[in-house]
Design a protein around this motif. Structure first.
Motif, PDB file in Angstrom:
ATOM      1  N   LEU A 284      -9.258  -2.895   4.893  1.00  0.00           N
ATOM      2  CA  LEU A 284      -8.103  -2.714   4.037  1.00  0.00           C
ATOM      3  C   LEU A 284      -6.816  -2.368   5.148  1.00  0.00           C
ATOM      4  O   LEU A 284      -6.929  -1.337   5.702  1.00  0.00           O
ATOM      5  N   GLY A 286      -3.018  -2.161   5.007  1.00  0.00           N
ATOM      6  CA  GLY A 286      -1.815  -2.057   3.790  1.00  0.00           C
ATOM      7  C   GLY A 286      -2.327  -2.480   2.414  1.00  0.00           C
ATOM      8  O   GLY A 286      -3.331  -1.724   1.890  1.00  0.00           O
ATOM      9  N   LYS A 287      -1.708  -3.447   1.736  1.00  0.00           N
ATOM     10  CA  LYS A 287      -2.076  -4.292   0.518  1.00  0.00           C
ATOM     11  C   LYS A 287      -3.048  -5.439   0.858  1.00  0.00           C
ATOM     12  O   LYS A 287      -3.389  -5.982  -0.097  1.00  0.00           O
ATOM     13  N   ASP A 288      -3.325  -5.761   2.047  1.00  0.00           N
ATOM     14  CA  ASP A 288      -4.267  -6.866   2.474  1.00  0.00           C
ATOM     15  C   ASP A 288      -5.471  -6.555   2.711  1.00  0.00           C
ATOM     16  O   ASP A 288      -5.723  -5.448   3.414  1.00  0.00           O
ATOM     17  N   THR A 304      -3.934 -10.700  -0.573  1.00  0.00           N
ATOM     18  CA  THR A 304      -3.082  -9.553  -0.698  1.00  0.00           C
ATOM     19  C   THR A 304      -3.766  -9.146  -2.250  1.00  0.00           C
ATOM     20  O   THR A 304      -3.565  -9.842  -3.097  1.00  0.00           O
ATOM     21  N   PHE A 305      -3.658  -7.730  -2.498  1.00  0.00           N
ATOM     22  CA  PHE A 305      -4.033  -6.907  -3.523  1.00  0.00           C
ATOM     23  C   PHE A 305      -2.820  -5.875  -3.822  1.00  0.00           C
ATOM     24  O   PHE A 305      -2.676  -5.062  -3.210  1.00  0.00           O
ATOM     25  N   GLU A 306      -2.123  -6.166  -4.866  1.00  0.00           N
ATOM     26  CA  GLU A 306      -1.066  -5.097  -5.221  1.00  0.00           C
ATOM     27  C   GLU A 306      -1.364  -3.837  -5.535  1.00  0.00           C
ATOM     28  O   GLU A 306      -0.991  -2.685  -5.252  1.00  0.00           O
ATOM     29  N   THR A 307      -2.918  -3.654  -5.873  1.00  0.00           N
ATOM     30  CA  THR A 307      -3.400  -2.451  -6.359  1.00  0.00           C
ATOM     31  C   THR A 307      -3.821  -1.597  -5.044  1.00  0.00           C
ATOM     32  O   THR A 307      -4.321  -0.648  -5.061  1.00  0.00           O
ATOM     33  N   GLY A 308      -3.857  -2.099  -3.915  1.00  0.00           N
ATOM     34  CA  GLY A 308      -4.105  -1.525  -2.519  1.00  0.00           C
ATOM     35  C   GLY A 308      -5.501  -0.874  -2.476  1.00  0.00           C
ATOM     36  O   GLY A 308      -6.694  -1.752  -2.572  1.00  0.00           O
ATOM     37  N   TRP A 312      -9.329  -2.260  -2.904  1.00  0.00           N
ATOM     38  CA  TRP A 312     -10.281  -2.180  -1.992  1.00  0.00           C
ATOM     39  C   TRP A 312     -11.729  -1.649  -2.408  1.00  0.00           C
ATOM     40  O   TRP A 312     -12.777  -1.912  -2.187  1.00  0.00           O
ATOM     41  N   ASN A 340      -6.746  -6.177 -11.989  1.00  0.00           N
ATOM     42  CA  ASN A 340      -5.637  -6.014 -12.692  1.00  0.00           C
ATOM     43  C   ASN A 340      -5.581  -5.643 -14.175  1.00  0.00           C
ATOM     44  O   ASN A 340      -4.768  -4.959 -14.566  1.00  0.00           O
ATOM     45  N   HIS A 344      -1.913  -0.627 -13.236  1.00  0.00           N
ATOM     46  CA  HIS A 344      -1.488   0.157 -12.129  1.00  0.00           C
ATOM     47  C   HIS A 344      -1.059   1.621 -12.574  1.00  0.00           C
ATOM     48  O   HIS A 344      -0.224   2.362 -11.970  1.00  0.00           O
TER      49      HIS A 344
END
Length: 424
Positions: A284, A286-288, A304-308, A312, A340, A344
């Motif tokens: 993991l 950052g968000k990638d 890339t995952f906005e949920t970070g 992960w 998703n 969030h």
């Protein structure tokens, strides 16, 4: 087979004798999809001007095959229809199939082999498994056990089968047998930040905030290797059959051959968490979420995952249940829609996933929420006792780590107490 085809094929059904009808129906049902059998039953009733029991008219083997398509609740309802149906639903192979369907979710088919060697009835065994499923879904813990031994906060816990390994700020790693609730071995060292172990190789690994990782024999406690190389504290480690990957607070990832104690590669990944799979290192960043070749350190792909952290947590738990990760990239890229659905909203750092059932347990100070996201997303507060056997209340204690496995929640508190919520 369409309804009109069934109606045409059955036009001469009344002219057949009883034995011919059985042979005719056996061939007809074999051509039907499971959902078409009800249509066939209705047409037989309409044409024969009475209540025609197609299932009872079939050979027993074929009737059992049909009943195996039903779930447990429908099977119990079917036994109220007639004596013939009741006898069919008592067939042990039907209930064995239902048990295997549940056990398959956790890849615990060895439990079925143990059950087969006992005298326990398959239907009774299914009822126990089903009760666990319902309790787990509704968040109703049936009992709670406590493991006492650590004197300071539990920083990490890993659970596999009935073995639990915990790392603590009290400078110890403890190996627990959950069947007996006893600590089998205590390993001393430093303030441990993370742990991992391999039951097949009989090794346990733990890292410290002082830039070192240790490898022990988990049966004898013999120190096999001490790995040094990071310039800052180690925050996460992961073991495979031959390699160990460690991630430090400076973002670097180092891969070692733990058997030889040799460093393989250093990856400047800017990573916060790491997981090793065969010849691939997942991290993991950052968000990638990035995958690196274990031997050369090259980045294979990035998503890339906005949920970070939430993304992960789901991915590494999801992949750990897969028999192979040959299609690692494709599997990861399929997951954003699932993640998703969770949303969030605020998720505690102490959380873990039951990915096969689509559930998330998130823990705050003494409280747990079970989030179901494989159906309409909803949250259930987990019910459990709030005092230990000595009357000490831990309901307001801070939780350091959470781990989920087969209807159990392992909780490590900052006081050093370990609680096991069971949903039998």
């Amino acid at each position: 087979m369409a309804a009109k085809q069934i109606e045409k094929a059955i036009s001469h059904f009344k002219e057949l004798d009883k034995e011919q009808r059985k042979l005719f129906l056996e061939g007809l049902v074999e051509e039907c999809n499971p959902q078409e059998i009800y249509t066939l039953q209705q047409i037989l009733q309409d044409k024969c001007c009475n209540r025609f029991d197609i299932v009872s008219a079939l050979p027993l083997e074929l009737s059992i095959k049909i009943f195996k398509q039903l779930d447990g609740k429908d099977l119990c309802n079917c036994r109220e229809v007639s004596h013939r149906w009741k006898n069919i639903t008592q067939d042990s192979t039907i209930w064995k199939t239902k048990c295997l369907e549940i056990l398959m979710l956790d890849q615990r088919l060895e439990v079925a082999k143990e059950k087969e060697s006992s005298n326990e009835d398959w239907e009774y065994f299914y009822r126990k498994l089903y009760r666990k499923e319902i309790n787990w879904k509704n968040g109703k813990a049936q009992r709670i056990k406590f493991l006492k031994g650590h004197k300071d906060r539990v920083n990490d816990a890993k659970l596999k089968d009935n073995t639990l390994v915990t790392g603590s700020a009290d400078r110890t790693v403890r190996i627990w047998d959950l069947e007996t609730g006893q600590c089998k071995l205590t390993l001393n060292g430093n303030v441990f930040s993370c742990v991992d172990f391999l039951p097949t190789e009989k090794i346990v690994a733990a890292s410290t905030y002082f830039r070192s990782s240790f490898i022990w024999n988990m049966e004898t406690g013999e120190l096999l290797n001490e790995l040094r190389g990071h310039v800052s504290a180690v925050r996460c480690i992961s073991l495979s059959e031959s390699f160990i990957a460690s991630c430090a607070f400076d973002g670097s990832v180092i891969v070692w051959n733990w058997k030889l104690g040799e460093k393989i590669v250093t990856i400047p990944a800017d990573a916060s968490l790491v997981r090793i799979f065969d010849t691939t290192v997942l991290a993991l960043c950052g968000k990638d979420i990035k995958a690196f070749d274990l031997l050369c350190g090259d980045c294979i792909f990035s998503a890339t995952f906005e949920t970070g952290l939430l993304g992960w947590s789901y991915i590494q738990k999801y992949l750990s249940t897969m028999p192979s990760i040959d299609e690692l990239q494709e599997r990861i890229l399929e997951l954003p829609n699932i993640i998703n659905r969770i949303g969030h909203g605020p998720i505690s750092r102490a959380h873990d996933f039951d990915t096969r059932r689509g559930r998330l347990v998130s823990a705050d100070i003494g409280a747990f929420n079970l989030l179901l996201f494989n159906e309409e997303t909803r949250s259930t507060v987990i019910e459990y006792p709030c005092k230990d056997l000595d009357g000490h209340s831990f309901h307001k204690e801070k939780i350091g780590t959470v781990n989920i496995d087969h209807y159990r929640i392992i909780v490590g508190y900052q006081s050093g107490l370990i609680a096991i919520l069971e949903f039998d």
